[in-house]
Design an enzyme around this catalytic site. Structure first.
Site, PDB file in Angstrom:
ATOM      1  N   CYS A   1     106.422 -89.910 -75.906  1.00 39.23           N
ATOM      2  CA  CYS A   1     107.622 -90.051 -76.744  1.00 39.23           C
ATOM      3  C   CYS A   1     108.720 -90.749 -75.965  1.00 39.23           C
ATOM      4  O   CYS A   1     109.481 -91.529 -76.520  1.00 39.23           O
ATOM      5  CB  CYS A   1     108.088 -88.690 -77.246  1.00 39.23           C
ATOM      6  SG  CYS A   1     108.481 -87.521 -75.946  1.00 39.23           S
TER       7      CYS A   1
ATOM      8  N   GLU B   1     111.063 -82.370 -82.536  1.00 39.28           N
ATOM      9  CA  GLU B   1     111.029 -83.360 -81.446  1.00 39.28           C
ATOM     10  C   GLU B   1     110.187 -84.505 -81.968  1.00 39.28           C
ATOM     11  O   GLU B   1     108.962 -84.376 -82.044  1.00 39.28           O
ATOM     12  CB  GLU B   1     110.354 -82.781 -80.210  1.00 39.28           C
ATOM     13  CG  GLU B   1     110.823 -81.396 -79.812  1.00 39.28           C
ATOM     14  CD  GLU B   1     110.052 -80.857 -78.622  1.00 39.28           C
ATOM     15  OE1 GLU B   1     110.662 -80.144 -77.835  1.00 39.28           O
ATOM     16  OE2 GLU B   1     108.852 -81.150 -78.474  1.00 39.28           O
TER      17      GLU B   1
ATOM     18  N   ASN C   1      99.526 -85.935 -77.879  1.00 35.69           N
ATOM     19  CA  ASN C   1      99.623 -86.530 -76.539  1.00 35.69           C
ATOM     20  C   ASN C   1      99.817 -85.518 -75.408  1.00 35.69           C
ATOM     21  O   ASN C   1      99.444 -85.790 -74.279  1.00 35.69           O
ATOM     22  CB  ASN C   1     100.681 -87.647 -76.495  1.00 35.69           C
ATOM     23  CG  ASN C   1     102.069 -87.174 -76.837  1.00 35.69           C
ATOM     24  OD1 ASN C   1     102.250 -86.112 -77.441  1.00 35.69           O
ATOM     25  ND2 ASN C   1     103.054 -87.951 -76.468  1.00 35.69           N
TER      26      ASN C   1
HETATM   27  P1  NAP Z   1     101.862 -86.594 -85.887  1.00 32.29           P
HETATM   28  O1  NAP Z   1     100.865 -87.452 -86.533  1.00 32.29           O
HETATM   29  O2  NAP Z   1     103.191 -86.463 -86.528  1.00 32.29           O
HETATM   30  O3  NAP Z   1     101.172 -85.154 -85.712  1.00 32.29           O
HETATM   31  C1  NAP Z   1     101.850 -84.107 -85.052  1.00 32.29           C
HETATM   32  C2  NAP Z   1     101.284 -82.791 -85.484  1.00 32.29           C
HETATM   33  O4  NAP Z   1     101.537 -82.595 -86.882  1.00 32.29           O
HETATM   34  C3  NAP Z   1      99.765 -82.676 -85.333  1.00 32.29           C
HETATM   35  O5  NAP Z   1      99.473 -81.381 -84.901  1.00 32.29           O
HETATM   36  C4  NAP Z   1      99.275 -82.896 -86.756  1.00 32.29           C
HETATM   37  O6  NAP Z   1      98.012 -82.313 -87.003  1.00 32.29           O
HETATM   38  C5  NAP Z   1     100.354 -82.185 -87.527  1.00 32.29           C
HETATM   39  N1  NAP Z   1     100.448 -82.544 -88.943  1.00 32.29           N
HETATM   40  C6  NAP Z   1      99.981 -83.618 -89.587  1.00 32.29           C
HETATM   41  N2  NAP Z   1     100.309 -83.563 -90.905  1.00 32.29           N
HETATM   42  C7  NAP Z   1     101.001 -82.421 -91.072  1.00 32.29           C
HETATM   43  C8  NAP Z   1     101.624 -81.807 -92.187  1.00 32.29           C
HETATM   44  N3  NAP Z   1     101.614 -82.340 -93.396  1.00 32.29           N
HETATM   45  N4  NAP Z   1     102.257 -80.640 -91.999  1.00 32.29           N
HETATM   46  C9  NAP Z   1     102.303 -80.069 -90.773  1.00 32.29           C
HETATM   47  N5  NAP Z   1     101.725 -80.600 -89.684  1.00 32.29           N
HETATM   48  C10 NAP Z   1     101.097 -81.777 -89.828  1.00 32.29           C
HETATM   49  O7  NAP Z   1     102.161 -87.090 -84.383  1.00 32.29           O
HETATM   50  P2  NAP Z   1     101.107 -87.470 -83.260  1.00 32.29           P
HETATM   51  O8  NAP Z   1     100.467 -88.765 -83.618  1.00 32.29           O
HETATM   52  O9  NAP Z   1     100.262 -86.304 -82.950  1.00 32.29           O
HETATM   53  O10 NAP Z   1     102.076 -87.674 -82.010  1.00 32.29           O
HETATM   54  C11 NAP Z   1     102.721 -88.880 -81.746  1.00 32.29           C
HETATM   55  C12 NAP Z   1     104.178 -88.825 -82.168  1.00 32.29           C
HETATM   56  O11 NAP Z   1     104.799 -87.694 -81.571  1.00 32.29           O
HETATM   57  C13 NAP Z   1     104.964 -90.018 -81.674  1.00 32.29           C
HETATM   58  O12 NAP Z   1     105.807 -90.464 -82.700  1.00 32.29           O
HETATM   59  C14 NAP Z   1     105.770 -89.466 -80.508  1.00 32.29           C
HETATM   60  O13 NAP Z   1     106.951 -90.172 -80.232  1.00 32.29           O
HETATM   61  C15 NAP Z   1     106.029 -88.077 -80.992  1.00 32.29           C
HETATM   62  N6  NAP Z   1     106.336 -87.195 -79.875  1.00 32.29           N
HETATM   63  C16 NAP Z   1     107.618 -86.748 -79.736  1.00 32.29           C
HETATM   64  C17 NAP Z   1     107.961 -85.950 -78.657  1.00 32.29           C
HETATM   65  C18 NAP Z   1     109.360 -85.466 -78.457  1.00 32.29           C
HETATM   66  O14 NAP Z   1     109.544 -84.565 -77.662  1.00 32.29           O
HETATM   67  N7  NAP Z   1     110.361 -86.015 -79.140  1.00 32.29           N
HETATM   68  C19 NAP Z   1     106.985 -85.578 -77.722  1.00 32.29           C
HETATM   69  C20 NAP Z   1     105.677 -86.046 -77.908  1.00 32.29           C
HETATM   70  C21 NAP Z   1     105.365 -86.849 -78.991  1.00 32.29           C
HETATM   71  P3  NAP Z   1      96.681 -83.228 -87.102  1.00 32.29           P
HETATM   72  O15 NAP Z   1      96.450 -83.738 -85.738  1.00 32.29           O
HETATM   73  O16 NAP Z   1      95.653 -82.270 -87.565  1.00 32.29           O
HETATM   74  O17 NAP Z   1      96.983 -84.310 -88.094  1.00 32.29           O
END
Ligand code: NAP
Length: 520
Positions: free
Chosen positions: A322, A288, A193
């Site tokens: 988030c 995060e 995002n």
């Molecule tokens: P995600 O599915 O957890 O993916 C995050 C990152 O992890 C991506 O770069 C993804 O790569 C990578 N990834 C996937 N599988 C992995 C593995 N086994 N090992 C290491 N890395 C891996 O999250 P998202 O859908 O991108 O983002 C949405 C989530 O992020 C929401 O839950 C949101 O609340 C959270 N978020 C939190 C914050 C905060 O500051 N707390 C800020 C922004 C977003 P790929 O894309 O290649 O799968």
């Protein structure tokens, strides 16, 4: 407007596949694999990136390790100078990078430009803050602790103490040296995002603190991130210091996060982060993760202010933030009035493609849209009131307020990450606090009331990393401390906290002769 992959960015692209970045060069993966990035609006392949192999990851880790050793000895002002340069180049190229954000993650055009500019500002602020916080030290004397004579002095500094002091000087003046030294190789994994902003929020603190970087960008957002990395390349950072490997997280993620060459993981994303924290080696983690930010509305709240914040907090970037408002907990006596005001504003939200700067744009993927739909249908089956008709075309979901949501509905607890917002009517403030605290998440929350004393008490009672009083939850400004508890994260971010987190303490003790020693 310059096109992505053209002009200064042309070396990032080979054929129709974007190269990965290692050892100061743009490279094609020997795996022969590429990964498609699907445009959320057209649902067609927009870009392709290299699918890096394990051997390539191994090489990247080695060069990141060597580059870091030299970088740690680079004067702070020089590190800061390069960061300022990268920030300026990034801002200069905001248009082509924003264009990638529009196409890869359907970010509304104006917000995409804002993300790039904000990222440049973050890098510059980090350079300045790093010079300040890493440039200062402390002097302690031993007799301030019970039972000690003044036989030891302790000098703390935040950069590696590399200056050689002649033995005579050491014996007389410095007996303990405490340094905050860089951790080494930082593995940075941002989410889709904010693929640029949440990458630089890791890269800039890591670099100013003397670390090297291996970035694994999200697949959706990878090309925007590669362009951002190219701005660091153009700034002239040493080879191997910043690297960017691409590929699906599900394929190379575990190999990266469990790699012995990694000295720290800074991750932002969803539940994947919980799995990583269980599998990672004994390295510092900055996590995060997701949130279910509650908005508690008291009877005396300014309902126009609340409605405006619910719209901004709940529906900006189609709820894919988030810190989006993800559940409204409103006192029953003012619920009808609030829902009416929010509905009036929902009706004004524009829905359409990101290129048109629509308020509501397609969510990032079909699976994400299906997940949101699952939550909506569950709420429907269990009797929630639909304030608007549920409408979906492809990945585009129209904004929806669900009233009279009850705790047995999934949407009361789960993070939709879409333009769908539940309203739970409460009969006491305690009921609202209890709902907030029963969540597995603990990122942010907000409370609306004119009674500041009450607001502070409610803030104290809410088990979240941050509470906003009379405003929607938000991550920024980027130098504010930002943290989640429970399943929302580990550690505290924000520029200063990240710089400190990416260093470790090293103590060297020089012992004096015993007090009975006489010099004569
Ligand atoms: P995600 O599915 O957890 O993916 C995050 C990152 O992890 C991506 O770069 C993804 O790569 C990578 N990834 C996937 N599988 C992995 C593995 N086994 N090992 C290491 N890395 C891996 O999250 P998202 O859908 O991108 O983002 C949405 C989530 O992020 C929401 O839950 C949101 O609340 C959270 N978020 C939190 C914050 C905060 O500051 N707390 C800020 C922004 C977003 P790929 O894309 O290649 O799968």
């Amino acid at each position: 407007m310059a096109l992505a992959g053209t002009g200064v960015f042309s070396e990032t692209l080979e054929g129709d596949v974007y190269n990965y970045y290692a050892d100061g060069e743009w490279k094609k993966s020997s795996s022969g694999n590429s990964v498609a990035i699907i445009n959320p609006t057209t649902r067609m392949t927009q870009y392709k990136v290299q699918g890096c192999s394990r051997e390539e990851v191994n090489k990247v880790m080695n060069s990141a390790k060597s580059a870091q050793k030299l970088w740690a000895k680079t004067p702070l002002w020089k590190r800061a100078e390069l960061l300022h340069k990268a920030a300026a180049i990034l801002k200069e190229h905001k248009a082509p990078i924003a264009e990638c954000l529009v196409k890869e993650i359907a970010k509304p055009a104006k917000d995409a430009v804002t993300e790039v500019v904000r990222s440049g500002d973050l890098i510059s602020y980090c350079a300045e803050e790093g010079v300040r916080v890493l440039g200062e030290g402390k002097f302690l004397v031993s007799d301030s602790f019970p039972g000690n004579e003044r036989t030891k002095y302790c000098l703390t500094s935040k950069v590696y103490f590399t200056t050689y002091l002649p033995p005579a000087t050491l014996q007389v003046t410095i007996h303990i040296i405490v340094c905050l030294i860089p951790l080494g190789v930082i593995l940075a994994i941002p989410p889709f995002n904010y693929p640029v902003n949440l990458a630089v929020s890791k890269i800039a603190p890591a670099l100013i603190a003397g670390n090297s970087i291996v970035l694994k960008p999200p697949t959706q957002g990878a090309v925007s991130a590669l362009h951002m990395v190219h701005c660091f390349h153009l700034a002239g950072f040493p080879k191997g210091l910043i690297n960017c490997v691409t590929g699906k997280g599900s394929e190379i993620g575990d190999f990266l996060t469990m790699h012995p060459g990694v000295n720290c993981i800074s991750f932002t994303g969803g539940d994947t982060g919980i799995a990583i924290s269980k599998k990672a080696n004994m390295v510092p983690l900055q996590m995060e993760l997701g949130g279910k930010d509650a908005c508690i509305v008291l009877e005396d709240a300014d309902l126009d202010l609340v409605a405006a914040n619910i719209i901004k907090g709940g529906f900006s970037y189609s709820g894919q933030r988030c810190t989006a408002v993800k559940v409204v907990l409103v006192m029953e006596s003012v619920a009808d009035a609030l829902v009416e005001k929010v509905n009036a504003k929902v009706a004004n939200l524009s829905v359409g493609p990101p290129e048109n700067d629509s308020d509501i744009t397609p969510v990032v993927s079909e699976s994400s849209a299906n997940f949101i739909e699952g939550l909506v249908l569950d709420a429907k089956e269990k009797g929630a009131t639909f304030c608007q008709e549920y409408k979906r075309e492809g990945n585009l979901i129209w904004p929806l307020l669900l009233d009279n949501v009850r705790p047995d509905m999934r949407i009361a607890w789960e993070e939709p990450f879409g333009p769908v917002l539940p309203v739970i009517r409460i009969n006491s403030v305690e009921e609202g606090i209890n709902h907030c605290n029963a969540s597995n998440f603990g990122l942010q929350g907000c409370v609306f009331t004119k009674d500041v004393n009450k607001a502070i008490l409610i803030s104290d009672a809410m088990e979240t990393g941050t509470v906003q009083i009379n405003s929607a939850p938000a991550r920024g400004p980027d130098h504010f401390p930002f943290q989640g508890i429970k399943d929302s994260g580990i550690g505290s971010q924000g520029i200063t906290n990240s710089i400190n987190m990416m260093t470790r303490v090293k103590t060297t003790v020089i012992n004096l002769p015993s007090p009975s020693y006489t010099m004569g």
